[in-house]
Design a protein around this motif. Structure first.
Motif, PDB file in Angstrom:
ATOM      1  N   ALA A  88      65.290   5.249 146.584  1.00 20.91           N
ATOM      2  CA  ALA A  88      65.909   5.183 147.912  1.00 20.91           C
ATOM      3  C   ALA A  88      65.823   3.777 148.486  1.00 20.91           C
ATOM      4  CB  ALA A  88      65.236   6.182 148.847  1.00 20.91           C
ATOM      5  N   ARG A  89      64.694   3.083 148.245  1.00 19.50           N
ATOM      6  CA  ARG A  89      64.523   1.737 148.788  1.00 19.50           C
ATOM      7  C   ARG A  89      65.521   0.751 148.178  1.00 19.50           C
ATOM      8  NH1 ARG A  89      63.723  -0.829 151.597  1.00 19.50           N
ATOM      9  NH2 ARG A  89      62.017  -2.293 151.277  1.00 19.50           N
ATOM     10  N   LEU A  90      65.961   1.015 146.928  1.00 18.11           N
ATOM     11  CA  LEU A  90      66.927   0.125 146.298  1.00 18.11           C
ATOM     12  C   LEU A  90      68.256   0.114 147.048  1.00 18.11           C
ATOM     13  CD1 LEU A  90      66.390   0.910 142.501  1.00 18.11           C
ATOM     14  CD2 LEU A  90      65.553  -1.072 143.783  1.00 18.11           C
ATOM     15  N   TYR A  91      68.526   1.190 147.770  1.00 17.99           N
ATOM     16  CA  TYR A  91      69.808   1.335 148.459  1.00 17.99           C
ATOM     17  C   TYR A  91      69.639   1.455 149.968  1.00 17.99           C
ATOM     18  CZ  TYR A  91      71.200   2.243 143.675  1.00 17.99           C
ATOM     19  OH  TYR A  91      71.409   2.128 142.320  1.00 17.99           O
ATOM     20  N   THR A  92      68.479   1.017 150.453  1.00 22.44           N
ATOM     21  CA  THR A  92      68.185   1.123 151.885  1.00 22.44           C
ATOM     22  C   THR A  92      67.700  -0.217 152.418  1.00 22.44           C
ATOM     23  OG1 THR A  92      67.549   3.452 151.652  1.00 22.44           O
ATOM     24  CG2 THR A  92      66.786   2.312 153.633  1.00 22.44           C
TER      25      THR A  92
END
Length: 284
Positions: A88-92
């Motif tokens: 999720a952090r890769l796209y947030t």
């Protein structure tokens, strides 16, 4: 190879005490649970149960196996949640701010510049924001002061000034300006979720009591009907409706005039460019 599903069934059996209760809780047939227990013994290659007539119980080795099973299942759940969080952090793009006002101009800009990314934001305690940016827990931090760091870039992007809103009949209404010292001892209305402003008011006005409102509608209605002082800033828009008739008096304490700083890691030139765009947009 150990099977997590079978280990979960072993744990359930240990918690329930009988195969029938474990089967009922897991919505499985009793023969299925029985086969699982037998397969686990084959996998461990040691006996795990004491077998009686129509009943099995865990032996000492079996109880040790349950202990390890609980740890393995917990570790697997932790690993899954951490991998999901990493993905999720890769796209947030995560933002932590000391106050809500900087988000009003920052979030639309982020959404426009990074349309494929999810933008998350939250209010955080001031001391933790720079730590979280440095640790990569969040991508952007907003602080009420400049923060020097070899790893981080800190750019002033926005100013906010605090005002006191007082009804005409209040004894402080004739002042052209006010300080926290002058306000100390007077009870005030205060909105929740205002970040560091909340702590600042409590710190600077220890003799005052605050009627804190979590609901925006209730807060505005109380302002209309109450004689208690409240606060606003030059960044709050459309105040005429609920502040109508009140004196809007500037607070002159240095702490009441804030320059917000945009914090990000130096290896993020895209965020640094965005900070400079926000600074020019706000004419700093």
């Amino acid at each position: 190879m150990l099977n997590l599903t079978e280990l979960e069934q072993l744990i359930t059996f240990a918690d329930c005490g009988t195969l029938s209760k474990a089967a009922s809780q897991l919505h499985l047939s009793q023969p299925t649970i029985t086969r699982t227990m037998q397969h686990l013994e084959d996998t461990f290659n040691v006996p795990l149960f004491i077998r009686g007539k129509n009943k099995i119980t865990l032996n000492e080795t079996g109880m040790q196996a349950v202990k390890y099973a609980r740890q393995l299942v917990a570790d697997a759940e932790t690993a899954a949640s951490q991998i999901q969080a990493f993905h999720a952090r890769l796209y947030t793009i995560a933002v932590e701010t000391c106050a809500p006002a900087p988000l009003w101009s920052l979030l639309p800009l982020l959404s426009a510049q990074f349309p494929q990314q999810t933008i998350s934001s939250k209010l955080s305690e001031v001391p933790t924001i720079s730590q979280n940016v440095a640790a990569g827990i969040c991508d952007i931090g907003i602080l009420p002061y400049h923060a020097d760091s070899d790893e981080l870039t800190c750019i002033p992007v926005l100013q906010e000034k605090l005002f006191v809103c007082i009804v005409p009949q209040h004894e402080l209404a004739n002042n052209n300006s006010l300080t926290f010292t002058a306000l100390n001892g007077f009870n005030c209305l205060l909105r929740s979720q205002i970040g560091f402003w909340d702590e600042l008011c409590h710190q600077k006005m220890p003799a005052s009591r605050f009627l804190i409102q979590t609901d925006e509608f209730a807060f505005k209605e109380l302002i209309k009907t109450s004689t208690l002082p409240c606060f606003t800033t030059d960044l709050v828009k459309d105040t005429q409706d609920f502040l109508y008739g009140r004196q809007i008096i500037p607070c002159t304490d240095p702490e009441a005039n804030v320059t917000y700083h945009f914090l990000c890691r130096k290896k993020r030139p895209d965020l640094i460019a965005l900070a400079n765009q926000l600074r020019m947009q706000n004419r700093l």
